[in-house]
Design a protein around this motif. Structure first.
Motif, mmCIF file in Angstrom:
data_model
loop_
_atom_site.group_PDB
_atom_site.id
_atom_site.type_symbol
_atom_site.label_atom_id
_atom_site.label_comp_id
_atom_site.label_asym_id
_atom_site.label_seq_id
_atom_site.Cartn_x
_atom_site.Cartn_y
_atom_site.Cartn_z
ATOM 1 N N ALA A 1 -32.802 32.205 -32.125
ATOM 2 C CA ALA A 1 -32.010 31.685 -31.260
ATOM 3 C C ALA A 1 -32.390 30.003 -30.975
ATOM 4 N N ILE A 2 -31.397 29.555 -30.642
ATOM 5 C CA ILE A 2 -31.046 28.133 -30.175
ATOM 6 C C ILE A 2 -31.274 27.114 -28.811
ATOM 7 N N SER A 3 -31.451 26.288 -28.618
ATOM 8 C CA SER A 3 -31.610 25.643 -27.698
ATOM 9 C C SER A 3 -30.077 25.273 -27.410
ATOM 10 N N TRP A 4 -29.878 24.571 -25.965
ATOM 11 C CA TRP A 4 -28.483 24.106 -25.682
ATOM 12 C C TRP A 4 -27.764 22.918 -26.880
ATOM 13 N N CYS B 1 -19.960 33.562 -33.691
ATOM 14 C CA CYS B 1 -19.644 34.006 -31.961
ATOM 15 C C CYS B 1 -19.072 32.600 -31.410
ATOM 16 N N ALA B 2 -17.771 33.105 -31.296
ATOM 17 C CA ALA B 2 -16.847 32.044 -30.552
ATOM 18 C C ALA B 2 -17.080 32.809 -28.502
ATOM 19 N N ALA B 3 -17.261 31.269 -28.186
ATOM 20 C CA ALA B 3 -17.425 31.023 -27.010
ATOM 21 C C ALA B 3 -16.421 31.225 -26.315
ATOM 22 N N SER B 4 -16.661 31.134 -24.692
ATOM 23 C CA SER B 4 -15.328 30.953 -23.873
ATOM 24 C C SER B 4 -15.959 30.886 -22.134
ATOM 25 N N GLY B 5 -16.089 29.524 -21.973
ATOM 26 C CA GLY B 5 -16.414 29.568 -20.795
ATOM 27 C C GLY B 5 -16.928 28.424 -20.303
ATOM 28 N N ARG B 6 -16.844 27.967 -19.378
ATOM 29 C CA ARG B 6 -16.691 26.315 -18.482
ATOM 30 C C ARG B 6 -18.981 25.959 -18.710
ATOM 31 N N THR B 7 -19.354 27.304 -19.227
ATOM 32 C CA THR B 7 -20.601 26.829 -19.254
ATOM 33 C C THR B 7 -21.903 26.950 -20.934
ATOM 34 N N PHE B 8 -20.818 27.430 -21.645
ATOM 35 C CA PHE B 8 -21.471 26.961 -23.266
ATOM 36 C C PHE B 8 -21.882 26.310 -23.765
ATOM 37 N N SER B 9 -21.878 25.253 -23.667
ATOM 38 C CA SER B 9 -22.755 24.253 -23.568
ATOM 39 C C SER B 9 -23.695 23.734 -23.275
ATOM 40 N N ASN B 10 -23.740 24.398 -22.094
ATOM 41 C CA ASN B 10 -24.975 24.258 -21.311
ATOM 42 C C ASN B 10 -26.101 25.458 -21.372
ATOM 43 N N SER B 11 -25.569 26.328 -22.689
ATOM 44 C CA SER B 11 -26.477 27.534 -22.398
ATOM 45 C C SER B 11 -27.133 27.828 -23.941
ATOM 46 N N ALA B 12 -28.296 28.251 -24.191
ATOM 47 C CA ALA B 12 -29.383 28.703 -24.694
ATOM 48 C C ALA B 12 -28.385 30.463 -25.384
ATOM 49 N N MET B 13 -28.798 30.909 -26.750
ATOM 50 C CA MET B 13 -27.845 31.083 -27.211
ATOM 51 C C MET B 13 -28.802 32.064 -28.241
ATOM 52 N N GLY B 14 -28.932 33.029 -28.389
ATOM 53 C CA GLY B 14 -29.739 34.140 -29.047
ATOM 54 C C GLY B 14 -28.463 34.441 -29.779
ATOM 55 N N TRP B 15 -28.691 35.520 -31.075
ATOM 56 C CA TRP B 15 -28.373 36.447 -31.748
ATOM 57 C C TRP B 15 -29.624 37.652 -31.696
ATOM 58 N N GLY C 1 -29.432 21.977 -29.555
ATOM 59 C CA GLY C 1 -29.254 23.081 -31.343
ATOM 60 C C GLY C 1 -31.197 21.962 -31.426
ATOM 61 N N ARG C 2 -31.929 21.411 -31.312
ATOM 62 C CA ARG C 2 -32.762 20.420 -30.974
ATOM 63 C C ARG C 2 -34.074 22.148 -31.345
ATOM 64 N N THR C 3 -33.990 22.616 -30.545
ATOM 65 C CA THR C 3 -35.065 23.666 -31.163
ATOM 66 C C THR C 3 -34.752 24.780 -31.234
ATOM 67 N N THR C 4 -35.224 25.535 -32.497
ATOM 68 C CA THR C 4 -34.774 27.108 -32.351
ATOM 69 C C THR C 4 -36.017 28.125 -32.382
ATOM 70 N N TYR C 5 -35.870 29.341 -32.612
ATOM 71 C CA TYR C 5 -36.617 30.187 -32.797
ATOM 72 C C TYR C 5 -36.905 31.355 -33.489
ATOM 73 N N GLY D 1 -33.120 28.393 -20.094
ATOM 74 C CA GLY D 1 -33.193 27.865 -21.872
ATOM 75 C C GLY D 1 -33.835 28.668 -22.658
ATOM 76 N N ILE D 2 -34.127 28.253 -23.789
ATOM 77 C CA ILE D 2 -34.545 28.984 -24.635
ATOM 78 C C ILE D 2 -35.431 29.979 -24.842
ATOM 79 N N ALA D 3 -35.151 31.536 -24.661
ATOM 80 C CA ALA D 3 -35.983 32.565 -24.902
ATOM 81 C C ALA D 3 -35.153 33.303 -26.089
ATOM 82 N N THR D 4 -37.141 33.792 -26.245
ATOM 83 C CA THR D 4 -36.588 35.487 -27.597
ATOM 84 C C THR D 4 -36.848 36.852 -26.286
ATOM 85 N N PRO D 5 -37.054 36.874 -25.599
ATOM 86 C CA PRO D 5 -36.649 38.284 -24.300
ATOM 87 C C PRO D 5 -34.819 39.495 -24.228
#
Length: 123
Positions: free
Chosen positions: A50-53, A22-36, A55-59, A102-106
């Motif tokens: 999901a992964i925290s900004w 998943c390639a992201a563009s935009g200035r805030t990617f590194s501050n964003s939690a990401m999910g699949w 990368g240390r936390t995953t669900y 932060g990281i989330a599941t819903p």
């Protein structure tokens, strides 16, 4: 604002592997939690990983735990989903999502979504 583009989907036999990107563009990617998330035909979109900004936390959803791995490369503005031991029930459209907290599941807590990539697992 974050724009997301998924790739890496395809057709694979049961037991095989795929890696989604998943390639992201935009200035805030590194501050964003990401999910699949994934959505099978006729079913609701559900959480996969999901992964925290940092990368240390995953669900992970129970259904993929031990088979799928989420990771990210903030220097490349990319998040990955390594899928091993694929099963026919993993067949779905897979979506990448971002949230500025932060990281989330819903799924309703995610602000930005990609267009999805199809994964089909044959038996």
């Amino acid at each position: 604002q974050v724009q997301l583009v998924e790739s890496g989907g395809g057709l694979v036999q049961a037991g095989g592997s795929l890696r989604l990107s998943c390639a992201a563009s935009g200035r805030t990617f590194s501050n964003s939690a990401m999910g699949w998330f994934r959505q099978a035909p006729g079913k609701e979109r559900v959480f996969v990983a999901a992964i925290s900004w940092s990368g240390r936390t995953t669900y992970y959803a129970d259904s993929v735990k031990g088979r799928f791995t989420i990771s990210r490369d903030n220097a490349e503005n990319t998040v990955y989903l390594q899928m091993n031991g694929l099963k026919p029930e993993d067949t779905a459209v897979y979506y990448c999502a971002a949230r500025s907290s932060g990281i989330a599941t819903p799924k309703n807590q995610y602000d930005y979504w990609g267009q999805g990539t199809q994964v089909t697992v044959s038996s």
